[in-house]
Design a protein around this motif. Structure first.
Motif, PDB file in Angstrom:
ATOM      1  N   UNK A  65      24.234  24.905  52.987  1.00  0.00           N
ATOM      2  CA  UNK A  65      22.961  25.231  53.646  1.00  0.00           C
ATOM      3  C   UNK A  65      22.794  24.436  54.934  1.00  0.00           C
ATOM      4  N   UNK A  66      23.189  23.160  54.890  1.00  0.00           N
ATOM      5  CA  UNK A  66      23.120  22.323  56.091  1.00  0.00           C
ATOM      6  C   UNK A  66      24.034  22.890  57.172  1.00  0.00           C
ATOM      7  N   UNK A  67      25.239  23.325  56.779  1.00  0.00           N
ATOM      8  CA  UNK A  67      26.167  23.900  57.751  1.00  0.00           C
ATOM      9  C   UNK A  67      25.615  25.191  58.333  1.00  0.00           C
ATOM     10  N   UNK A  68      25.037  26.040  57.479  1.00  0.00           N
ATOM     11  CA  UNK A  68      24.432  27.277  57.979  1.00  0.00           C
ATOM     12  C   UNK A  68      23.362  26.975  59.027  1.00  0.00           C
ATOM     13  N   UNK A  69      22.497  26.015  58.719  1.00  0.00           N
ATOM     14  CA  UNK A  69      21.433  25.660  59.652  1.00  0.00           C
ATOM     15  C   UNK A  69      22.019  25.144  60.958  1.00  0.00           C
ATOM     16  N   UNK A  70      23.046  24.294  60.848  1.00  0.00           N
ATOM     17  CA  UNK A  70      23.680  23.762  62.048  1.00  0.00           C
ATOM     18  C   UNK A  70      24.331  24.843  62.880  1.00  0.00           C
ATOM     19  N   UNK A  71      25.001  25.791  62.218  1.00  0.00           N
ATOM     20  CA  UNK A  71      25.627  26.896  62.954  1.00  0.00           C
ATOM     21  C   UNK A  71      24.583  27.744  63.663  1.00  0.00           C
ATOM     22  N   UNK A  72      23.507  28.062  62.948  1.00  0.00           N
ATOM     23  CA  UNK A  72      22.450  28.877  63.552  1.00  0.00           C
ATOM     24  C   UNK A  72      21.875  28.190  64.776  1.00  0.00           C
ATOM     25  N   UNK A 115      35.433  28.331  68.057  1.00  0.00           N
ATOM     26  CA  UNK A 115      34.547  27.236  68.464  1.00  0.00           C
ATOM     27  C   UNK A 115      33.762  26.691  67.278  1.00  0.00           C
ATOM     28  N   UNK A 116      33.245  27.572  66.437  1.00  0.00           N
ATOM     29  CA  UNK A 116      32.461  27.144  65.278  1.00  0.00           C
ATOM     30  C   UNK A 116      33.335  26.436  64.251  1.00  0.00           C
ATOM     31  N   UNK A 117      34.554  26.936  64.053  1.00  0.00           N
ATOM     32  CA  UNK A 117      35.465  26.294  63.103  1.00  0.00           C
ATOM     33  C   UNK A 117      35.787  24.870  63.541  1.00  0.00           C
ATOM     34  N   UNK A 118      36.024  24.680  64.834  1.00  0.00           N
ATOM     35  CA  UNK A 118      36.323  23.352  65.351  1.00  0.00           C
ATOM     36  C   UNK A 118      35.105  22.439  65.300  1.00  0.00           C
ATOM     37  N   UNK A 119      33.927  22.984  65.628  1.00  0.00           N
ATOM     38  CA  UNK A 119      32.713  22.177  65.670  1.00  0.00           C
ATOM     39  C   UNK A 119      32.279  21.704  64.289  1.00  0.00           C
ATOM     40  N   UNK A 120      32.512  22.546  63.260  1.00  0.00           N
ATOM     41  CA  UNK A 120      32.007  22.226  61.928  1.00  0.00           C
ATOM     42  C   UNK A 120      33.117  21.852  60.945  1.00  0.00           C
ATOM     43  N   UNK A 121      34.352  21.802  61.434  1.00  0.00           N
ATOM     44  CA  UNK A 121      35.447  21.327  60.606  1.00  0.00           C
ATOM     45  C   UNK A 121      35.739  22.185  59.398  1.00  0.00           C
ATOM     46  N   UNK A 122      35.664  23.493  59.556  1.00  0.00           N
ATOM     47  CA  UNK A 122      35.941  24.414  58.449  1.00  0.00           C
ATOM     48  C   UNK A 122      36.937  25.472  58.921  1.00  0.00           C
ATOM     49  N   UNK A 123      37.428  26.252  57.981  1.00  0.00           N
ATOM     50  CA  UNK A 123      38.416  27.278  58.306  1.00  0.00           C
ATOM     51  C   UNK A 123      37.767  28.482  58.969  1.00  0.00           C
TER      52      UNK A 123
END
Length: 261
Positions: A11-18, A31-39
């Motif tokens: 949920x925190x990641x979703x909020x950050x992405x939004x 860009x989002x994968x690199x910024x949030x460290x996910x696949x």
């Protein structure tokens, strides 16, 4: 990590992405994968969820919070966009409102800017379907607030649908302030049918009609026609609009007011 911690982290990641997409207007999957460290696969799943919630719109290779001719932008993005222009427009529109009268505000962020300039016009009756405007105006002395019901839409933070149209048609105000997503030389447009129906009802339920739009919306079209520009008594636009577009607007409407920033 237990299930509760995993859900909280997601949920925190979703909020950050939004927030990232709203702040930048758009972002790529990479860009989002690199910024949030996910696949990349995780980003795609996250964007599916954010799109389902109405926070962003998925596009090829990423996501956007910006409007297209068939999709309106999310309220979070619109609240941050063109704020100086909207405030300048709002000051001009407020000058068209008579103290002691009644005004209907649609669910646009431009109309919300107008709501912020109403203190010097009290007493006043305000009618609106925009929850953010209702929160802003509720409880103010000498301000009679009529909240229009209907089905709540989180993407717009407003009430829409048949219930809202019926509520609009039950009142008549001195002035209606409406903004739209796109304005050509002859028509005002919006992307979403439910919003168009409410805006049209508002125009029918007011003695005078103001179209308030920032310059980014000029010389554009969207999926649905809201109304001909001739249906509006006044069009208010900001001075940052390109001079040639302002002149074309004046050529097709006799009463265009330009708000200086």
């Amino acid at each position: 990590m237990n299930t509760r911690q995993h859900t909280s982290s997601r949920s925190v990641r979703w909020q950050g992405m939004a927030e990232h997409i709203v702040r930048r207007g758009s972002a790529s999957v990479t860009e989002l994968a690199e910024s949030f460290g996910v696949s990349l696969m995780t980003v795609h799943r996250d964007l599916d969820e954010l799109a389902r919630q109405g926070m962003v719109r998925k596009v090829r290779g990423g996501a956007t919070a910006q409007a297209s001719n068939v999709w309106e932008s999310n309220i979070a993005y619109r609240l941050k966009a063109h704020t100086a222009e909207k405030d300048a427009i709002a000051r001009v529109v407020a000058g068209l409102i008579e103290p002691g009268g009644s005004v209907m505000l649609d669910d646009s962020t431009t109309a919300l800017a107008v709501a912020r300039h109403l203190d010097e016009l009290l007493p006043l009756t305000v009618v609106t379907n925009f929850l953010e405007a209702i929160r802003l105006l509720a409880g103010r002395p000498d301000l009679r607030l009529i909240a229009l019901g209907g089905e709540y839409h989180a993407t717009h933070d407003s009430f829409l649908g048949l219930g809202c149209v019926d509520a609009v048609e039950a009142v008549n105000t001195d002035l209606a302030v409406v903004s739209t997503s796109a304005v050509s030389e002859e028509y005002a447009y919006h992307q979403e049918q439910e919003i168009v129906l409410v805006k049209r009802a508002m125009l029918r339920s007011a003695s005078r009609r103001v179209l308030a739009v920032d310059g980014s919306k000029l010389a554009r079209v969207a999926l649905h026609r809201v109304a001909p520009l001739a249906d509006f008594d006044v069009v208010v636009v900001d001075a940052n609009a390109p001079a040639d577009l302002l002149q074309r607007l004046r050529d097709h409407h006799g009463n265009v007011l330009v708000a200086e920033l």
